[in-house]
Design a protein around this motif. Structure first.
Motif, PDB file in Angstrom:
ATOM      1  N   GLY A 131       0.804  -1.214   0.000  1.00 25.68           N
ATOM      2  CA  GLY A 131       0.000   0.000   0.000  1.00 25.68           C
ATOM      3  C   GLY A 131       0.834   1.260   0.000  1.00 25.68           C
ATOM      4  O   GLY A 131       0.471   2.265  -0.628  1.00 25.68           O
ATOM      5  N   TYR A 132       1.972   1.233   0.687  1.00 28.28           N
ATOM      6  CA  TYR A 132       2.835   2.414   0.731  1.00 28.28           C
ATOM      7  C   TYR A 132       3.530   2.645  -0.610  1.00 28.28           C
ATOM      8  O   TYR A 132       3.806   3.777  -0.991  1.00 28.28           O
ATOM      9  CB  TYR A 132       3.858   2.282   1.856  1.00 28.28           C
ATOM     10  CG  TYR A 132       3.237   2.383   3.224  1.00 28.28           C
ATOM     11  CD1 TYR A 132       2.844   3.614   3.740  1.00 28.28           C
ATOM     12  CD2 TYR A 132       3.017   1.239   3.997  1.00 28.28           C
ATOM     13  CE1 TYR A 132       2.256   3.713   4.990  1.00 28.28           C
ATOM     14  CE2 TYR A 132       2.427   1.326   5.249  1.00 28.28           C
ATOM     15  CZ  TYR A 132       2.050   2.568   5.740  1.00 28.28           C
ATOM     16  OH  TYR A 132       1.459   2.664   6.976  1.00 28.28           O
ATOM     17  N   CYS A 133       3.812   1.549  -1.327  1.00 27.49           N
ATOM     18  CA  CYS A 133       4.388   1.686  -2.669  1.00 27.49           C
ATOM     19  C   CYS A 133       3.375   2.364  -3.589  1.00 27.49           C
ATOM     20  O   CYS A 133       3.725   3.214  -4.414  1.00 27.49           O
ATOM     21  CB  CYS A 133       4.769   0.317  -3.232  1.00 27.49           C
ATOM     22  SG  CYS A 133       6.016  -0.567  -2.270  1.00 27.49           S
ATOM     23  N   LYS A 134       2.114   1.976  -3.438  1.00 23.10           N
ATOM     24  CA  LYS A 134       1.045   2.598  -4.230  1.00 23.10           C
ATOM     25  C   LYS A 134       0.925   4.082  -3.889  1.00 23.10           C
ATOM     26  O   LYS A 134       0.762   4.924  -4.779  1.00 23.10           O
ATOM     27  CB  LYS A 134      -0.290   1.881  -3.966  1.00 23.10           C
ATOM     28  CG  LYS A 134      -0.358   0.450  -4.518  1.00 23.10           C
ATOM     29  CD  LYS A 134      -1.675  -0.210  -4.129  1.00 23.10           C
ATOM     30  CE  LYS A 134      -1.787  -1.617  -4.705  1.00 23.10           C
ATOM     31  NZ  LYS A 134      -1.982  -1.615  -6.171  1.00 23.10           N
ATOM     32  N   ARG A 135       1.002   4.382  -2.602  1.00 22.47           N
ATOM     33  CA  ARG A 135       0.879   5.774  -2.173  1.00 22.47           C
ATOM     34  C   ARG A 135       2.052   6.608  -2.669  1.00 22.47           C
ATOM     35  O   ARG A 135       1.908   7.799  -2.953  1.00 22.47           O
ATOM     36  CB  ARG A 135       0.807   5.848  -0.644  1.00 22.47           C
ATOM     37  CG  ARG A 135       0.434   7.228  -0.131  1.00 22.47           C
ATOM     38  CD  ARG A 135       0.267   7.233   1.366  1.00 22.47           C
ATOM     39  NE  ARG A 135       1.540   7.255   2.058  1.00 22.47           N
ATOM     40  CZ  ARG A 135       1.668   7.341   3.381  1.00 22.47           C
ATOM     41  NH1 ARG A 135       0.579   7.346   4.148  1.00 22.47           N
ATOM     42  NH2 ARG A 135       2.856   7.375   3.951  1.00 22.47           N
ATOM     43  N   GLY A 136       3.217   5.991  -2.783  1.00 23.44           N
ATOM     44  CA  GLY A 136       4.394   6.730  -3.215  1.00 23.44           C
ATOM     45  C   GLY A 136       4.517   6.888  -4.720  1.00 23.44           C
ATOM     46  O   GLY A 136       5.342   7.670  -5.197  1.00 23.44           O
ATOM     47  N   LEU A 137       3.698   6.148  -5.479  1.00 20.46           N
ATOM     48  CA  LEU A 137       3.800   6.200  -6.943  1.00 20.46           C
ATOM     49  C   LEU A 137       3.696   7.616  -7.505  1.00 20.46           C
ATOM     50  O   LEU A 137       4.521   8.004  -8.343  1.00 20.46           O
ATOM     51  CB  LEU A 137       2.740   5.297  -7.585  1.00 20.46           C
ATOM     52  CG  LEU A 137       2.677   5.344  -9.114  1.00 20.46           C
ATOM     53  CD1 LEU A 137       3.985   4.854  -9.725  1.00 20.46           C
ATOM     54  CD2 LEU A 137       1.498   4.513  -9.626  1.00 20.46           C
ATOM     55  N   TYR A 160       7.870  -2.076 -19.438  1.00 21.42           N
ATOM     56  CA  TYR A 160       7.964  -2.176 -17.978  1.00 21.42           C
ATOM     57  C   TYR A 160       7.344  -0.974 -17.266  1.00 21.42           C
ATOM     58  O   TYR A 160       6.515  -1.132 -16.366  1.00 21.42           O
ATOM     59  CB  TYR A 160       9.425  -2.327 -17.534  1.00 21.42           C
ATOM     60  CG  TYR A 160       9.548  -2.517 -16.042  1.00 21.42           C
ATOM     61  CD1 TYR A 160       9.522  -3.779 -15.480  1.00 21.42           C
ATOM     62  CD2 TYR A 160       9.636  -1.420 -15.183  1.00 21.42           C
ATOM     63  CE1 TYR A 160       9.585  -3.964 -14.105  1.00 21.42           C
ATOM     64  CE2 TYR A 160       9.700  -1.583 -13.804  1.00 21.42           C
ATOM     65  CZ  TYR A 160       9.684  -2.856 -13.273  1.00 21.42           C
ATOM     66  OH  TYR A 160       9.737  -3.019 -11.907  1.00 21.42           O
ATOM     67  N   TRP A 161       7.746   0.238 -17.620  1.00 15.20           N
ATOM     68  CA  TRP A 161       7.288   1.429 -16.918  1.00 15.20           C
ATOM     69  C   TRP A 161       5.771   1.604 -17.044  1.00 15.20           C
ATOM     70  O   TRP A 161       5.096   1.953 -16.078  1.00 15.20           O
ATOM     71  CB  TRP A 161       8.039   2.639 -17.428  1.00 15.20           C
ATOM     72  CG  TRP A 161       7.680   3.973 -16.842  1.00 15.20           C
ATOM     73  CD1 TRP A 161       7.476   5.140 -17.526  1.00 15.20           C
ATOM     74  CD2 TRP A 161       7.498   4.329 -15.461  1.00 15.20           C
ATOM     75  NE1 TRP A 161       7.184   6.181 -16.680  1.00 15.20           N
ATOM     76  CE2 TRP A 161       7.186   5.707 -15.393  1.00 15.20           C
ATOM     77  CE3 TRP A 161       7.557   3.611 -14.262  1.00 15.20           C
ATOM     78  CZ2 TRP A 161       6.936   6.386 -14.198  1.00 15.20           C
ATOM     79  CZ3 TRP A 161       7.311   4.280 -13.061  1.00 15.20           C
ATOM     80  CH2 TRP A 161       7.011   5.646 -13.039  1.00 15.20           C
ATOM     81  N   GLU A 162       5.241   1.326 -18.225  1.00 14.32           N
ATOM     82  CA  GLU A 162       3.790   1.394 -18.409  1.00 14.32           C
ATOM     83  C   GLU A 162       3.084   0.410 -17.479  1.00 14.32           C
ATOM     84  O   GLU A 162       2.101   0.740 -16.816  1.00 14.32           O
ATOM     85  CB  GLU A 162       3.419   1.061 -19.855  1.00 14.32           C
ATOM     86  CG  GLU A 162       3.885   2.046 -20.904  1.00 14.32           C
ATOM     87  CD  GLU A 162       3.549   1.541 -22.294  1.00 14.32           C
ATOM     88  OE1 GLU A 162       2.363   1.581 -22.674  1.00 14.32           O
ATOM     89  OE2 GLU A 162       4.469   1.069 -22.993  1.00 14.32           O
ATOM     90  N   PHE A 163       3.606  -0.810 -17.466  1.00 18.59           N
ATOM     91  CA  PHE A 163       3.011  -1.860 -16.641  1.00 18.59           C
ATOM     92  C   PHE A 163       3.133  -1.520 -15.160  1.00 18.59           C
ATOM     93  O   PHE A 163       2.179  -1.671 -14.394  1.00 18.59           O
ATOM     94  CB  PHE A 163       3.704  -3.195 -16.938  1.00 18.59           C
ATOM     95  CG  PHE A 163       3.241  -4.324 -16.067  1.00 18.59           C
ATOM     96  CD1 PHE A 163       2.092  -5.037 -16.380  1.00 18.59           C
ATOM     97  CD2 PHE A 163       3.955  -4.684 -14.921  1.00 18.59           C
ATOM     98  CE1 PHE A 163       1.646  -6.081 -15.569  1.00 18.59           C
ATOM     99  CE2 PHE A 163       3.519  -5.720 -14.109  1.00 18.59           C
ATOM    100  CZ  PHE A 163       2.363  -6.419 -14.430  1.00 18.59           C
ATOM    101  N   HIS A 164       4.291  -1.055 -14.760  1.00 14.55           N
ATOM    102  CA  HIS A 164       4.546  -0.726 -13.358  1.00 14.55           C
ATOM    103  C   HIS A 164       3.528   0.299 -12.837  1.00 14.55           C
ATOM    104  O   HIS A 164       2.937   0.123 -11.768  1.00 14.55           O
ATOM    105  CB  HIS A 164       5.971  -0.180 -13.211  1.00 14.55           C
ATOM    106  CG  HIS A 164       6.341   0.178 -11.815  1.00 14.55           C
ATOM    107  ND1 HIS A 164       6.832  -0.735 -10.909  1.00 14.55           N
ATOM    108  CD2 HIS A 164       6.291   1.380 -11.147  1.00 14.55           C
ATOM    109  CE1 HIS A 164       7.068  -0.129  -9.753  1.00 14.55           C
ATOM    110  NE2 HIS A 164       6.748   1.150  -9.874  1.00 14.55           N
TER     111      HIS A 164
END
Length: 288
Positions: free
Chosen positions: A142-148, A191-195
């Protein structure tokens, strides 16, 4: 030396993070120390049984009776001054963080290529950028999502930054499946699009959800499935996880810039990353 200072000094060399264990180790260490009458006089004197705490023959060790008396003194002092436990824990946390930072800096200097400039890295931004930022992440974090959005802003605003992503699927089997799909997507230049799409998506990340997003981005899904099962992808994922383990990184997200790190996704993540990139760009960064 007062009991309070004695406890604090012991805390500086403790190796456990549990408050109770730390205090017990302090008591044990105190009982094991050679007797120093001059240092203990001020502690022992007020006690009714103080006369029992005296050097044994030779003055080099405590008798059982002396150990018991000293243990009671230390226990009584800690009970009456429980704030010392906070002092102990604070000192221990600071020491452990300092030790971890020193180990991390040393490892980063010795393994800079595999961290920052490994061939075939998953990269966004300028592939030939002057400063590299590394992020260890998990698609179910969740924190990775928040940091995107903070990461996207840095890449969008700084045209010279090079951003490297390291897979660290530690939260679930689905995280590992999504990571393998991501590495397979890199082999199709997506990769970047998918990420971005994966971290922006709601719900649990796994093979099914990852393949669905891959298809929506126009990927050759059959090739994705073949690549994600390949030894090449499995080895790359293994290398990322082993690298994190060697660096003592056990949580996501975790960002690296030069010999500095940012654990988690603080509210000012973009500002912190920008400041580190700007600083290393000005001073020079031999490893990133």
């Amino acid at each position: 030396m007062t009991v309070k200072n004695f406890v604090r000094n012991i805390a500086g060399s403790a190796s456990t993070g549990h408050k109770a264990a730390v205090v017990m180790s302090v008591i044990a260490a105190a009982l094991a120390l050679p007797y120093a009458a001059g240092h203990l006089d001020r502690i022992v004197a007020p006690r009714a049984h103080a006369e029992t705490v005296a050097p044994t023959a030779g003055g080099s060790a405590f008798s059982d009776e002396q150990k018991k008396a000293l243990g009671e003194i230390i226990k009584d002092y800690l009970v009456k001054n429980p704030e010392i436990m906070i002092d102990v824990q604070t000192a221990l946390d600071e020491k452990m963080q300092k030790d971890q930072d020193a180990k991390l800096k040393s490892f980063m200097a010795e393994n800079a290529k595999s961290i920052f400039r490994s061939p075939g890295s998953s990269v966004a931004g300028d592939v030939n950028g002057d400063i590299t930022v590394v992020e260890f992440f998990d698609y179910n974090c969740g924190y990775c999502k928040r940091g995107l959005p903070e990461v996207q802003k840095l890449i969008q605003d700084d045209k010279k930054v090079r951003f490297v992503f390291k897979e660290l699927p530690i939260l679930s089997k689905g995280s590992e499946e999504a990571a393998r799909v991501a590495l397979a997507m890199k082999r199709q230049g997506k990769y970047w699009e998918f990420h971005q799409a994966m971290l922006a998506a709601k719900g649990h990340a796994d093979e099914a959800s990852a393949l669905k997003i891959a298809a929506s981005l126009g990927a050759d899904v059959a090739k994705v499935k073949a690549d994600m099962a390949s030894d090449e992808v499995k080895n790359e994922l293994r290398d990322d996880v082993l690298l994190a383990k060697k660096m003592g990184i056990n949580g996501t997200p975790h960002f690296l810039v030069g010999d500095k790190s940012i654990p988690g996704a603080p509210d000012d993540l973009h500002d912190q990353l920008e400041a580190l990139v700007t600083g290393f760009r000005k001073e020079g960064c031999p490893i990133c």
